[in-house]
Design a protein around this motif. Structure first.
Motif, PDB file in Angstrom:
ATOM      1  N   MET A 180       0.824  -1.208   0.000  1.00 33.25           N
ATOM      2  CA  MET A 180       0.000   0.000   0.000  1.00 33.25           C
ATOM      3  C   MET A 180       0.858   1.258   0.000  1.00 33.25           C
ATOM      4  SD  MET A 180      -0.964   2.529   2.377  1.00 33.25           S
ATOM      5  CE  MET A 180      -0.812   1.727   3.973  1.00 33.25           C
ATOM      6  N   ARG A 183       2.144   1.763  -3.490  1.00 31.98           N
ATOM      7  CA  ARG A 183       1.078   2.228  -4.386  1.00 31.98           C
ATOM      8  C   ARG A 183       0.714   3.686  -4.117  1.00 31.98           C
ATOM      9  NH1 ARG A 183      -1.325  -1.258  -7.714  1.00 31.98           N
ATOM     10  NH2 ARG A 183      -1.260  -3.502  -7.288  1.00 31.98           N
ATOM     11  N   ARG A 184       0.789   4.098  -2.874  1.00 29.71           N
ATOM     12  CA  ARG A 184       0.448   5.477  -2.559  1.00 29.71           C
ATOM     13  C   ARG A 184       1.479   6.459  -3.117  1.00 29.71           C
ATOM     14  NH1 ARG A 184      -0.758   6.928   3.611  1.00 29.71           N
ATOM     15  NH2 ARG A 184       1.482   7.303   3.662  1.00 29.71           N
ATOM     16  N   ASN A 185       2.715   5.990  -3.289  1.00 25.41           N
ATOM     17  CA  ASN A 185       3.749   6.837  -3.866  1.00 25.41           C
ATOM     18  C   ASN A 185       3.752   6.792  -5.394  1.00 25.41           C
ATOM     19  OD1 ASN A 185       5.935   8.042  -1.797  1.00 25.41           O
ATOM     20  ND2 ASN A 185       5.109   6.142  -0.951  1.00 25.41           N
ATOM     21  N   ILE A 186       3.352   5.645  -5.961  1.00 29.34           N
ATOM     22  CA  ILE A 186       3.321   5.502  -7.426  1.00 29.34           C
ATOM     23  C   ILE A 186       1.910   5.139  -7.840  1.00 29.34           C
ATOM     24  CG2 ILE A 186       4.309   4.325  -9.419  1.00 29.34           C
ATOM     25  CD1 ILE A 186       6.749   3.691  -7.792  1.00 29.34           C
ATOM     26  N   ARG A 187       1.157   6.103  -8.309  1.00 29.32           N
ATOM     27  CA  ARG A 187      -0.228   5.846  -8.729  1.00 29.32           C
ATOM     28  C   ARG A 187      -0.278   5.632 -10.243  1.00 29.32           C
ATOM     29  NH1 ARG A 187      -2.474  10.817  -4.950  1.00 29.32           N
ATOM     30  NH2 ARG A 187      -1.684   9.948  -2.990  1.00 29.32           N
ATOM     31  N   ASP A 188       0.490   4.667 -10.665  1.00 28.26           N
ATOM     32  CA  ASP A 188       0.614   4.341 -12.077  1.00 28.26           C
ATOM     33  C   ASP A 188      -0.031   2.988 -12.311  1.00 28.26           C
ATOM     34  OD1 ASP A 188       1.428   3.639 -14.652  1.00 28.26           O
ATOM     35  OD2 ASP A 188       3.359   4.627 -14.458  1.00 28.26           O
ATOM     36  N   PRO A 189      -0.922   2.865 -13.273  1.00 28.25           N
ATOM     37  CA  PRO A 189      -1.547   1.558 -13.538  1.00 28.25           C
ATOM     38  C   PRO A 189      -0.560   0.508 -14.032  1.00 28.25           C
ATOM     39  CG  PRO A 189      -2.151   3.164 -15.227  1.00 28.25           C
ATOM     40  CD  PRO A 189      -1.461   3.918 -14.146  1.00 28.25           C
ATOM     41  N   ALA A 266      10.135   3.914  -4.230  1.00 29.47           N
ATOM     42  CA  ALA A 266       9.378   4.489  -5.337  1.00 29.47           C
ATOM     43  C   ALA A 266      10.307   5.143  -6.357  1.00 29.47           C
ATOM     44  CB  ALA A 266       8.374   5.509  -4.793  1.00 29.47           C
TER      45      ALA A 266
END
Length: 517
Positions: A180, A183-189, A266
Motif C-alpha cells: 500500500m 502504491r500510494r507513492n506511485i499511482r501508475d496503472p 518508489a
C-alpha cells in the motif's frame, strides 16, 4: 555416559516416534472427515477454532475453521456467520450442493476476497496465513475467506534511515501495508506486483515490484529466475534473499540495497529498478545497485542542488577517510617519514615517545576497540547505548594515552575514522568499508604506501568485475555512461535530470520532458 550408549538411546527414541501419516491431496466430500484431517495434521492445537452450524430448513451441515489470533473474529462473526444464519432463514436454499456453494460465495458471504480451494495444501496454507475456511458437507470444495486480522506495528519513521527533511513513514512487517505504501507513492496503472513463495515450511509470500514499460525485461527475468531457485526451510528476513540471489558471496560489498523508506523504493522503481518485498520484515531490497548508489541519500534530492552536491561530495570524502586514514598514518609513520612536514613529524615523534607498540599494532588495537564499542552500543538499550559508545570511547582513549599504550595522534586518527564511517548512509556499506579498512592497514604495515596502492588496485579490479543482477557494479564509472554523471558525485538541478539511469537500460529512458517542467 559413552558415545555408544548415547547413540543406542538416540536410536531407541527415534524408533518410538509415531509413524508419519499420509494425508490425501484432495478434500473429501464428507465434512467430518475433512475436519478430522485438518485436526490431525495440526495435532489439535489450542488456537484452532472449529465452528459447526446448519443452514436453512434442510439443515445443510457447515463449518468455519480458523486460527485464533491470525484471523479477525469480528469479521468472521459479522461478515460470515451472521450473514449465513440470518439470510438462510429468510430464503429457501438450493438443494444442489455445488449451486448452494456458489450461492453462499456470491450472496451470503460479505468478505472482500473469497477463493475456492480443492486441495489440502491450499486449505492448510490459507488457514495458517490467517484466512478462514468454510466447509459444506457433501462437496469436495471449500471457500477460503480473507479475514486476516493479526496485530501489526503502526507506521513509524525508519530507525536506520532518519532524515532531517523528507517523509516520516517507513515500512513495517506486514506485506500488504508495504505494498500500500508503494502504491500510494506511485499511482501508475503499470505498477506490477508478482508474488512468489519462499520457504519449504514457512511458505512466506515474497513480492517482486516493478513498473512495466520502464524496467528492462531481461533484468526482471533474471531476478525471477534467481528467486525461483531459493531452497530454504524459512527466510525470516530479506537478508536471506539478498545472500541467495547476489552475484558473488565472496565480495565484501553489498550487491543489493536494502531500505525501510517507501520514497526511496518508489524512486528506484521509477528509475527502472526492481523492489523485492518479503512478508515479515520492514527491509525492502532494491536491485540492481551500483557503488555510486550506496553513497546517495534521499535527502540529496529534497534540498536544493547546491546543498545536495555539497553533502554528496562530503560523503565521498568521508568514505575515503573511513577506508584510508589509519593505513595512511601507519605508512607515513613507519616507512615514509620524509613525506610528513618537519614540524608535524616532530610533533608525532614527541607524542609517540614511550609507546611500546609500533604504529600498525597501535592502530589495529584502537580500531578493534572502537568496533567493540560500536557493537556494544548497538546491542545495549537505546537509553544507554549512545552514552556507552561516546563516553566509553572517550574514557578508554584518555586512559590509553595516560597509560602510554597509544599516542594522542592515534586517538585522533581513530576518532576521525569513526566519525567518517558514520556519515555513510547505508549500514551494510559502512560495515563493508570498515572491513576493507583493516586490509589496507595490514598492507600498510608490511609494504607502506606500496601496499596500500596494491590493495587499492585489487579492490578496483574486484569492483570492475563485480555485478549486481548482471549490471556492472562500477557503472556509470566503468563502463562509462556520461549522461549518468549528472547524478553521481554531483547532484545536478532537477530540471536537468530528464533521463533515467542508462546502466539499467530502461525501456522508457525519459523521466520527464523539459517542456512539462
Amino acid at each position: 555416559m559413552g558415545l555408544g550408549s548415547f547413540f543406542k538411546r538416540r536410536q531407541k527414541q527415534q524408533s518410538n516416534k509415531r509413524p508419519s501419516i499420509e494425508f490425501p491431496d484432495h478434500l473429501n466430500k464428507n465434512l467430518d472427515k475433512n475436519l478430522e484431517t485438518i485436526e490431525t495434521m495440526l495435532e489439535k492445537p489450542n488456537d484452532l477454532v472449529i465452528r459447526k452450524f446448519s443452514l436453512g430448513q434442510e439443515n445443510h451441515r457447515c463449518a468455519v475453521v480458523f486460527i485464533d489470533g491470525l484471523a479477525d473474529k469480528q469479521q468472521i462473526n459479522s461478515n460470515v456467520l451472521k450473514n449465513l444464519q440470518l439470510l438462510s432463514e429468510k430464503k429457501e436454499l438450493n438443494h444442489n450442493r455445488n449451486e448452494l456453494l456458489n450461492e453462499i460465495e456470491k450472496e451470503l458471504v460479505s468478505t472482500g476476497d473469497v477463493e475456492r480451494g480443492k486441495t489440502l495444501d491450499e486449505v492448510s496454507f490459507a488457514l495458517l496465513y490467517g484466512s478462514a475456511i468454510l466447509y459444506l458437507d457433501g462437496i469436495s470444495q471449500v471457500l477460503i475467506l480473507d479475514v486476516k486480522g493479526w496485530e501489526t506495528r503502526s507506521i513509524e519513521e525508519p530507525i536506520t534511515e532518519t532524515l532531517i527533511r523528507g517523509p516520516r513513514e517507513g515500512f513495517i512487517e506486514d506485506l500488504r501495508t508495504n505494498m500500500m505504501l508503494i502504491r500510494r507513492n506511485i499511482r501508475d496503472p503499470n505498477l506490477r506486483f508478482q508474488t512468489h513463495q519462499v520457504g519449504r515450511r514457512s511458505k512466506k509470500n515474497l513480492v517482486v515490484s516493478y513498473v512495466e514499460g520502464i524496467v528492462h525485461p531481461d533484468i526482471l527475468k533474471e531476478v525471477n529466475r534467481r528467486l525461483e531457485t531459493i531452497d530454504l526451510d524459512d527466510a525470516p528476513e530479506s537478508g536471506f534473499i539478498e545472500q541467495w540471489i547476489e552475484d558473488s558471496f565472496l565480495s565484501p560489498f553489498p550487491q543489493l540495497s536494502n531500505t525501510e523508506r517507501p520514497d526511496k523504493v518508489a524512486t528506484a522503481l521509477l528509475q527502472g529498478k526492481i523492489a523485492i518485498i518479503l512478508d515479515g520484515t520492514p527491509f525492502v531490497l532494491i536491485a540492481p545497485v551500483t557503488l555510486g548508489n550506496t553513497l546517495q541519500s534521499p535527502e540529496d534530492y529534497y534540498e536544493r542542488w547546491l546543498i545536495g552536491t555539497f553533502l554528496r561530495v562530503l560523503r565521498y570524502g568521508a568514505a575515503f577517510l573511513a577506508m584510508f586514514l589509519p593505513s595512511l598514518y601507519i605508512a607515513l609513520v613507519s616507512y615514509h617519514q620524509g613525506m610528513v612536514p618537519s614540524k608535524l613529524a616532530f610533533s608525532i615523534a614527541a607524542t609517540r615517545e614511550g609507546v611500546p607498540f609500533p604504529a600498525a599494532i597501535e592502530a589495529i588495537i584502537m580500531g578493534l576497540t572502537m568496533e567493540l564499542l560500536r557493537e556494544a552500543g548497538a546491542r545495549l538499550p537505546k537509553t544507554i547505548g549512545q552514552t556507552i559508545g561516546i563516553v566509553g570511547g572517550l574514557v578508554i582513549g584518555d586512559a590509553a594515552v595516560q597509560a602510554g599504550v597509544v599516542s594522542p595522534i592515534m586517538v585522533i586518527v581513530v576518532a576521525v575514522t569513526a566519525i567518517a564511517s558514520f556519515s555513510i548512509p547505508a549500514y551494510s556499506v559502512a560495515i563493508s568499508f570498515r572491513l576493507v579498512r583493516f586490509g589496507f592497514m595490514l598492507a600498510a604495515a608490511f609494504l607502506g604506501l606500496y601496499g596500500i596502492i596494491l590493495v587499492y588496485i585489487m579492490i578496483n579490479i574486484h569492483i570492475v568485475n563485480l555485478k549486481s543482477i548482471g549490471v556492472p557494479y562500477s557503472s556509470p564509472f566503468a563502463p562509462s555512461f556520461f549522461q549518468d554523471w549528472k547524478d553521481l558525485v554531483l547532484r545536478a538541478p532537477i530540471t536537468m535530470r530528464t533521463k533515467r539511469p542508462s546502466y539499467v537500460q530502461p525501456d522508457d529512458d525519459k523521466s520527464a520532458d523539459k517542456g512539462e517542467n
